[in-house]
Design a protein around this motif. Structure first.
Motif, PDB file in Angstrom:
ATOM      1  N   ILE A  57      55.261 -14.563 -28.627  1.00  0.00           N
ATOM      2  CA  ILE A  57      54.030 -13.403 -28.370  1.00  0.00           C
ATOM      3  C   ILE A  57      53.479 -13.878 -26.780  1.00  0.00           C
ATOM      4  O   ILE A  57      53.699 -14.790 -26.102  1.00  0.00           O
ATOM      5  CB  ILE A  57      52.834 -14.479 -29.100  1.00  0.00           C
ATOM      6  N   VAL A  58      53.426 -12.617 -26.269  1.00  0.00           N
ATOM      7  CA  VAL A  58      53.088 -12.561 -24.751  1.00  0.00           C
ATOM      8  C   VAL A  58      51.831 -12.115 -24.725  1.00  0.00           C
ATOM      9  O   VAL A  58      51.254 -11.216 -25.463  1.00  0.00           O
ATOM     10  CB  VAL A  58      54.124 -11.450 -24.098  1.00  0.00           C
ATOM     11  N   ASN A  59      51.075 -12.594 -23.576  1.00  0.00           N
ATOM     12  CA  ASN A  59      49.692 -12.176 -23.180  1.00  0.00           C
ATOM     13  C   ASN A  59      49.797 -10.358 -22.812  1.00  0.00           C
ATOM     14  O   ASN A  59      50.353 -10.019 -21.963  1.00  0.00           O
ATOM     15  CB  ASN A  59      49.297 -12.914 -22.053  1.00  0.00           C
ATOM     16  N   ASP A  60      49.246  -9.606 -23.576  1.00  0.00           N
ATOM     17  CA  ASP A  60      49.012  -8.244 -23.239  1.00  0.00           C
ATOM     18  C   ASP A  60      48.476  -7.984 -22.205  1.00  0.00           C
ATOM     19  O   ASP A  60      48.861  -6.897 -21.379  1.00  0.00           O
ATOM     20  CB  ASP A  60      48.438  -7.695 -24.391  1.00  0.00           C
ATOM     21  N   LYS A  61      47.591  -8.847 -21.573  1.00  0.00           N
ATOM     22  CA  LYS A  61      46.732  -8.570 -20.207  1.00  0.00           C
ATOM     23  C   LYS A  61      47.671  -8.870 -18.913  1.00  0.00           C
ATOM     24  O   LYS A  61      47.264  -8.567 -17.870  1.00  0.00           O
ATOM     25  CB  LYS A  61      45.401  -9.394 -20.237  1.00  0.00           C
ATOM     26  N   GLN A  62      48.935  -9.749 -19.234  1.00  0.00           N
ATOM     27  CA  GLN A  62      49.891  -9.629 -18.010  1.00  0.00           C
ATOM     28  C   GLN A  62      50.407  -8.589 -17.514  1.00  0.00           C
ATOM     29  O   GLN A  62      50.746  -7.542 -18.379  1.00  0.00           O
ATOM     30  CB  GLN A  62      50.838 -10.961 -18.286  1.00  0.00           C
ATOM     31  N   SER A  63      50.967  -8.474 -16.309  1.00  0.00           N
ATOM     32  CA  SER A  63      51.714  -7.456 -15.948  1.00  0.00           C
ATOM     33  C   SER A  63      53.309  -7.481 -16.606  1.00  0.00           C
ATOM     34  O   SER A  63      53.708  -8.566 -17.237  1.00  0.00           O
ATOM     35  CB  SER A  63      51.973  -7.832 -14.250  1.00  0.00           C
ATOM     36  N   PRO A  64      53.823  -5.965 -16.389  1.00  0.00           N
ATOM     37  CA  PRO A  64      54.917  -6.138 -17.121  1.00  0.00           C
ATOM     38  C   PRO A  64      56.059  -7.056 -16.617  1.00  0.00           C
ATOM     39  O   PRO A  64      56.828  -7.487 -17.494  1.00  0.00           O
ATOM     40  CB  PRO A  64      55.352  -4.575 -16.962  1.00  0.00           C
ATOM     41  N   VAL A  65      56.145  -7.372 -15.302  1.00  0.00           N
ATOM     42  CA  VAL A  65      57.292  -8.237 -14.860  1.00  0.00           C
ATOM     43  C   VAL A  65      56.895  -9.876 -15.063  1.00  0.00           C
ATOM     44  O   VAL A  65      57.968 -10.290 -15.509  1.00  0.00           O
ATOM     45  CB  VAL A  65      57.143  -7.944 -13.218  1.00  0.00           C
ATOM     46  N   ARG A  66      55.530 -10.106 -15.398  1.00  0.00           N
ATOM     47  CA  ARG A  66      55.286 -11.206 -15.640  1.00  0.00           C
ATOM     48  C   ARG A  66      55.701 -11.610 -17.371  1.00  0.00           C
ATOM     49  O   ARG A  66      56.320 -12.540 -17.701  1.00  0.00           O
ATOM     50  CB  ARG A  66      53.680 -11.630 -15.696  1.00  0.00           C
ATOM     51  N   LYS A  67      55.555 -10.465 -18.186  1.00  0.00           N
ATOM     52  CA  LYS A  67      55.944 -10.249 -19.578  1.00  0.00           C
ATOM     53  C   LYS A  67      57.099 -10.527 -19.690  1.00  0.00           C
ATOM     54  O   LYS A  67      57.795 -11.226 -20.586  1.00  0.00           O
ATOM     55  CB  LYS A  67      55.403  -9.022 -20.400  1.00  0.00           C
ATOM     56  N   ARG A  68      58.257  -9.794 -18.724  1.00  0.00           N
ATOM     57  CA  ARG A  68      59.734 -10.004 -18.795  1.00  0.00           C
ATOM     58  C   ARG A  68      60.096 -11.381 -18.608  1.00  0.00           C
ATOM     59  O   ARG A  68      60.811 -11.836 -19.341  1.00  0.00           O
ATOM     60  CB  ARG A  68      60.297  -9.094 -17.883  1.00  0.00           C
ATOM     61  N   PHE A  69      59.310 -12.159 -17.661  1.00  0.00           N
ATOM     62  CA  PHE A  69      59.819 -13.605 -17.229  1.00  0.00           C
ATOM     63  C   PHE A  69      59.460 -14.392 -18.524  1.00  0.00           C
ATOM     64  O   PHE A  69      60.262 -15.220 -18.729  1.00  0.00           O
ATOM     65  CB  PHE A  69      58.906 -13.817 -16.054  1.00  0.00           C
ATOM     66  N   THR A  70      58.107 -14.162 -19.036  1.00  0.00           N
ATOM     67  CA  THR A  70      57.734 -14.848 -20.130  1.00  0.00           C
ATOM     68  C   THR A  70      58.737 -14.905 -21.225  1.00  0.00           C
ATOM     69  O   THR A  70      59.234 -15.795 -22.061  1.00  0.00           O
ATOM     70  CB  THR A  70      56.570 -14.564 -20.584  1.00  0.00           C
ATOM     71  N   ILE A  71      59.210 -13.666 -21.628  1.00  0.00           N
ATOM     72  CA  ILE A  71      60.208 -13.319 -22.827  1.00  0.00           C
ATOM     73  C   ILE A  71      61.415 -14.215 -22.349  1.00  0.00           C
ATOM     74  O   ILE A  71      62.061 -14.681 -23.287  1.00  0.00           O
ATOM     75  CB  ILE A  71      60.342 -11.896 -22.933  1.00  0.00           C
TER      76      ILE A  71
END
Length: 159
Positions: A57-71
């Motif tokens: 589950i990723v924070n939708d408010k984060q930037s796309p690049v941040r979501k990629r790193f989180t995943i």
């Protein structure tokens, strides 16, 4: 960790950049969900239900690049911390920074994420061609900070 990254890239990455992290997670059997109500102080976490189904589950408010790193980071927990994940049900929601095993898990997951998103051989190749943190960040679809950190760790930039 580097062997696991190479195996994943060989098996699922297909030499594509940016690395298709959502596709890799899905092919590993992990659901990837974006939560618009995720707490502002978090990037994401991985959880497993009582049937063994894993979800990132990723924070939708984060930037796309941040979501990629989180995943990519959470994929590492799936691969390396399954015992902990099965015992506790999730990782990164209940972390205690004072706990050395937590810090070790987080360090390993960050290391894995950087290597998955920016494999060293391709990073060096692109660095020699582009010579720009901004262009490298765009090429790998990562933040400028992540690209700069990776270049420094590889020895391409002075610390």
């Amino acid at each position: 960790t580097q062997g696991a990254v190479k195996d994943l890239l060989d098996q699922y990455g297909g030499g594509r950049f940016p690395v298709p992290v959502i596709e890799i997670a899905t092919r590993l059997g992990i659901n990837v969900l974006s939560d618009p109500d995720y707490p502002n102080d978090g990037s994401g976490h991985i959880e497993i239900d009582d049937k063994g189904n894993a979800s990132i589950i990723v924070n939708d408010k984060q930037s796309p690049v941040r979501k990629r790193f989180t995943i990519a980071h959470e994929i590492a927990h799936f691969l390396f911390d399954m015992d902990y994940l099965q015992e506790h049900g999730s990782i990164d929601r209940d972390g205690d920074a004072a706990d050395s095993s937590y810090r070790d898990r987080e360090r390993r997951a960050n290391y894995f994420a950087a290597h998955l998103l920016m494999p060293e051989e391709q990073f060096v190749e692109q660095w020699l061609a582009l010579r720009s943190v901004e262009k490298i960040a765009d090429y790998f679809s990562v933040s400028k900070d992540a690209a700069k950190f990776r270049a420094t760790n590889i020895g391409l930039l002075a610390a």
